[in-house]
Design a protein around this motif. Structure first.
Motif, PDB file in Angstrom:
ATOM      1  N   GLY A 107      -6.228  68.639 125.521  1.00 45.37           N
ATOM      2  CA  GLY A 107      -5.429  67.852 126.445  1.00 45.37           C
ATOM      3  C   GLY A 107      -4.256  67.211 125.746  1.00 45.37           C
ATOM      4  N   ALA A 108      -3.123  67.201 126.401  1.00 45.88           N
ATOM      5  CA  ALA A 108      -1.923  66.609 125.829  1.00 45.88           C
ATOM      6  C   ALA A 108      -2.051  65.098 125.829  1.00 45.88           C
ATOM      7  CB  ALA A 108      -0.697  67.044 126.627  1.00 45.88           C
ATOM      8  N   GLY A 109      -1.870  64.483 124.668  1.00 48.71           N
ATOM      9  CA  GLY A 109      -1.898  63.044 124.570  1.00 48.71           C
ATOM     10  C   GLY A 109      -3.283  62.433 124.633  1.00 48.71           C
ATOM     11  N   LYS A 110      -4.305  63.244 124.647  1.00 44.37           N
ATOM     12  CA  LYS A 110      -5.674  62.719 124.715  1.00 44.37           C
ATOM     13  C   LYS A 110      -6.210  62.524 123.300  1.00 44.37           C
ATOM     14  CE  LYS A 110      -6.247  62.734 129.161  1.00 44.37           C
ATOM     15  NZ  LYS A 110      -6.438  61.542 129.915  1.00 44.37           N
ATOM     16  N   SER A 111      -7.045  61.512 123.168  1.00 41.04           N
ATOM     17  CA  SER A 111      -7.658  61.210 121.885  1.00 41.04           C
ATOM     18  C   SER A 111      -8.638  62.317 121.502  1.00 41.04           C
ATOM     19  CB  SER A 111      -8.386  59.878 121.975  1.00 41.04           C
ATOM     20  OG  SER A 111      -9.149  59.661 120.817  1.00 41.04           O
ATOM     21  N   LYS A 112      -8.692  62.618 120.217  1.00 41.40           N
ATOM     22  CA  LYS A 112      -9.664  63.603 119.743  1.00 41.40           C
ATOM     23  C   LYS A 112     -10.886  62.910 119.144  1.00 41.40           C
ATOM     24  CE  LYS A 112      -6.262  67.147 119.140  1.00 41.40           C
ATOM     25  NZ  LYS A 112      -5.537  68.045 118.304  1.00 41.40           N
ATOM     26  N   ALA A 113     -10.881  61.579 119.133  1.00 42.70           N
ATOM     27  CA  ALA A 113     -12.027  60.833 118.630  1.00 42.70           C
ATOM     28  C   ALA A 113     -13.177  60.953 119.624  1.00 42.70           C
ATOM     29  CB  ALA A 113     -11.654  59.370 118.441  1.00 42.70           C
ATOM     30  N   PRO A 114     -14.400  61.012 119.132  1.00 39.90           N
ATOM     31  CA  PRO A 114     -15.537  61.103 120.051  1.00 39.90           C
ATOM     32  C   PRO A 114     -15.688  59.822 120.858  1.00 39.90           C
ATOM     33  CG  PRO A 114     -16.291  60.793 117.790  1.00 39.90           C
ATOM     34  CD  PRO A 114     -14.808  60.994 117.741  1.00 39.90           C
ATOM     35  N   ALA A 115     -16.194  59.963 122.054  1.00 34.70           N
ATOM     36  CA  ALA A 115     -16.382  58.806 122.930  1.00 34.70           C
ATOM     37  C   ALA A 115     -17.466  57.900 122.361  1.00 34.70           C
ATOM     38  CB  ALA A 115     -16.760  59.263 124.329  1.00 34.70           C
ATOM     39  N   LYS A 116     -17.198  56.606 122.379  1.00 31.85           N
ATOM     40  CA  LYS A 116     -18.155  55.620 121.896  1.00 31.85           C
ATOM     41  C   LYS A 116     -18.740  54.823 123.062  1.00 31.85           C
ATOM     42  CE  LYS A 116     -18.406  51.807 118.580  1.00 31.85           C
ATOM     43  NZ  LYS A 116     -17.656  51.009 117.621  1.00 31.85           N
ATOM     44  N   TYR A 117     -17.970  54.742 124.150  1.00 33.76           N
ATOM     45  CA  TYR A 117     -18.380  53.968 125.316  1.00 33.76           C
ATOM     46  C   TYR A 117     -18.306  54.835 126.569  1.00 33.76           C
ATOM     47  CZ  TYR A 117     -17.379  50.043 122.207  1.00 33.76           C
ATOM     48  OH  TYR A 117     -17.365  49.174 121.161  1.00 33.76           O
ATOM     49  N   GLN A 118     -19.203  54.552 127.524  1.00 33.20           N
ATOM     50  CA  GLN A 118     -19.170  55.224 128.814  1.00 33.20           C
ATOM     51  C   GLN A 118     -19.183  54.162 129.895  1.00 33.20           C
ATOM     52  OE1 GLN A 118     -22.189  58.149 129.510  1.00 33.20           O
ATOM     53  NE2 GLN A 118     -21.248  58.828 131.396  1.00 33.20           N
ATOM     54  N   GLY A 119     -18.189  54.239 130.791  1.00 32.42           N
ATOM     55  CA  GLY A 119     -18.034  53.260 131.855  1.00 32.42           C
ATOM     56  C   GLY A 119     -19.033  53.447 132.981  1.00 32.42           C
ATOM     57  N   PRO A 120     -18.988  52.537 133.955  1.00 30.66           N
ATOM     58  CA  PRO A 120     -19.950  52.560 135.057  1.00 30.66           C
ATOM     59  C   PRO A 120     -19.850  53.809 135.930  1.00 30.66           C
ATOM     60  CG  PRO A 120     -18.241  50.925 135.452  1.00 30.66           C
ATOM     61  CD  PRO A 120     -18.054  51.426 134.061  1.00 30.66           C
ATOM     62  N   ASN A 121     -18.705  54.483 135.905  1.00 34.26           N
ATOM     63  CA  ASN A 121     -18.529  55.686 136.725  1.00 34.26           C
ATOM     64  C   ASN A 121     -18.373  56.936 135.872  1.00 34.26           C
ATOM     65  OD1 ASN A 121     -18.489  54.320 139.327  1.00 34.26           O
ATOM     66  ND2 ASN A 121     -16.608  53.404 138.570  1.00 34.26           N
ATOM     67  N   GLY A 122     -18.882  56.870 134.639  1.00 33.94           N
ATOM     68  CA  GLY A 122     -18.843  58.032 133.761  1.00 33.94           C
ATOM     69  C   GLY A 122     -17.590  58.151 132.919  1.00 33.94           C
ATOM     70  N   GLU A 123     -16.676  57.173 132.997  1.00 34.54           N
ATOM     71  CA  GLU A 123     -15.453  57.222 132.203  1.00 34.54           C
ATOM     72  C   GLU A 123     -15.808  57.120 130.719  1.00 34.54           C
ATOM     73  OE1 GLU A 123     -14.864  54.245 135.651  1.00 34.54           O
ATOM     74  OE2 GLU A 123     -16.365  54.648 134.132  1.00 34.54           O
ATOM     75  N   LEU A 124     -15.073  57.821 129.881  1.00 32.49           N
ATOM     76  CA  LEU A 124     -15.333  57.795 128.449  1.00 32.49           C
ATOM     77  C   LEU A 124     -14.182  57.129 127.722  1.00 32.49           C
ATOM     78  CD1 LEU A 124     -16.710  61.410 127.970  1.00 32.49           C
ATOM     79  CD2 LEU A 124     -18.020  59.297 128.187  1.00 32.49           C
ATOM     80  N   TRP A 125     -14.519  56.414 126.633  1.00 30.54           N
ATOM     81  CA  TRP A 125     -13.506  55.747 125.818  1.00 30.54           C
ATOM     82  C   TRP A 125     -13.984  55.738 124.381  1.00 30.54           C
ATOM     83  CZ3 TRP A 125     -13.253  50.060 124.488  1.00 30.54           C
ATOM     84  CH2 TRP A 125     -12.048  49.732 123.864  1.00 30.54           C
ATOM     85  N   SER A 126     -13.081  56.051 123.451  1.00 35.34           N
ATOM     86  CA  SER A 126     -13.443  56.098 122.037  1.00 35.34           C
ATOM     87  C   SER A 126     -13.502  54.706 121.420  1.00 35.34           C
ATOM     88  CB  SER A 126     -12.434  56.955 121.264  1.00 35.34           C
ATOM     89  OG  SER A 126     -11.167  56.316 121.249  1.00 35.34           O
ATOM     90  N   GLY A 127     -12.905  53.728 122.073  1.00 34.14           N
ATOM     91  CA  GLY A 127     -12.915  52.375 121.537  1.00 34.14           C
ATOM     92  C   GLY A 127     -11.864  52.163 120.462  1.00 34.14           C
ATOM     93  N   GLY A 128     -10.966  53.112 120.328  1.00 35.27           N
ATOM     94  CA  GLY A 128      -9.947  53.028 119.294  1.00 35.27           C
ATOM     95  C   GLY A 128      -8.832  52.057 119.633  1.00 35.27           C
ATOM     96  N   PRO A 129      -7.851  51.961 118.743  1.00 37.85           N
ATOM     97  CA  PRO A 129      -6.728  51.063 118.993  1.00 37.85           C
ATOM     98  C   PRO A 129      -5.884  51.570 120.158  1.00 37.85           C
ATOM     99  CG  PRO A 129      -6.300  52.425 117.072  1.00 37.85           C
ATOM    100  CD  PRO A 129      -7.715  52.704 117.501  1.00 37.85           C
ATOM    101  N   GLY A 130      -5.108  50.713 120.687  1.00 35.25           N
ATOM    102  CA  GLY A 130      -4.269  51.090 121.819  1.00 35.25           C
ATOM    103  C   GLY A 130      -4.725  50.399 123.079  1.00 35.25           C
ATOM    104  N   ARG A 131      -4.142  50.815 124.176  1.00 33.31           N
ATOM    105  CA  ARG A 131      -4.439  50.197 125.463  1.00 33.31           C
ATOM    106  C   ARG A 131      -5.866  50.494 125.896  1.00 33.31           C
ATOM    107  NH1 ARG A 131      -0.512  51.356 130.397  1.00 33.31           N
ATOM    108  NH2 ARG A 131       0.537  52.221 128.625  1.00 33.31           N
TER     109      ARG A 131
END
Length: 103
Positions: free
Chosen positions: A57-81
């Motif tokens: 994906g263009a502009g997507k993080s390649k770091a593995p997801a560390k957190y999963q939101g209430p609706n299945g959203e994934l986030w690596s927890g890295g710096p940035g917004r």
């Protein structure tokens, strides 16, 4: 004046309501896109989605997801917004540890 717990409860109820509306709108948009694709003979490859999916994906993080939101959203927890679901959870007084993905 409302108490903190009442406001948190209201915020969570509004987020649930917002998610239902988002899903309804998303279904409508997807149906419209599929209809247009069929009408004009557009394929997924025409949109370039297949090549960006292979590249991560263009502009997507390649770091593995560390957190999963209430609706299945994934986030690596890295710096940035922070994703919106993280901001909402923190504003509601929730701890990010409850969203950690257990490996």
């Amino acid at each position: 004046m409302a108490t903190y717990s009442e406001l948190v409860s209201q915020a969570q109820a509004l987020m649930a309501q917002a998610e239902q509306v988002r899903k309804h709108e998303l279904a409508s948009v997807v149906a419209d896109i599929k209809a247009k694709m069929k009408e004009y003979g557009i394929t997924v490859e025409d949109l370039g989605a297949a090549s960006s999916a292979r590249k991560g994906g263009a502009g997507k993080s390649k770091a593995p997801a560390k957190y999963q939101g209430p609706n299945g959203e994934l986030w690596s927890g890295g710096p940035g917004r922070k994703p919106e679901w993280v901001k909402v959870a923190l504003a509601a007084g929730q701890n990010l540890d409850q969203f950690l993905i257990n490996s």
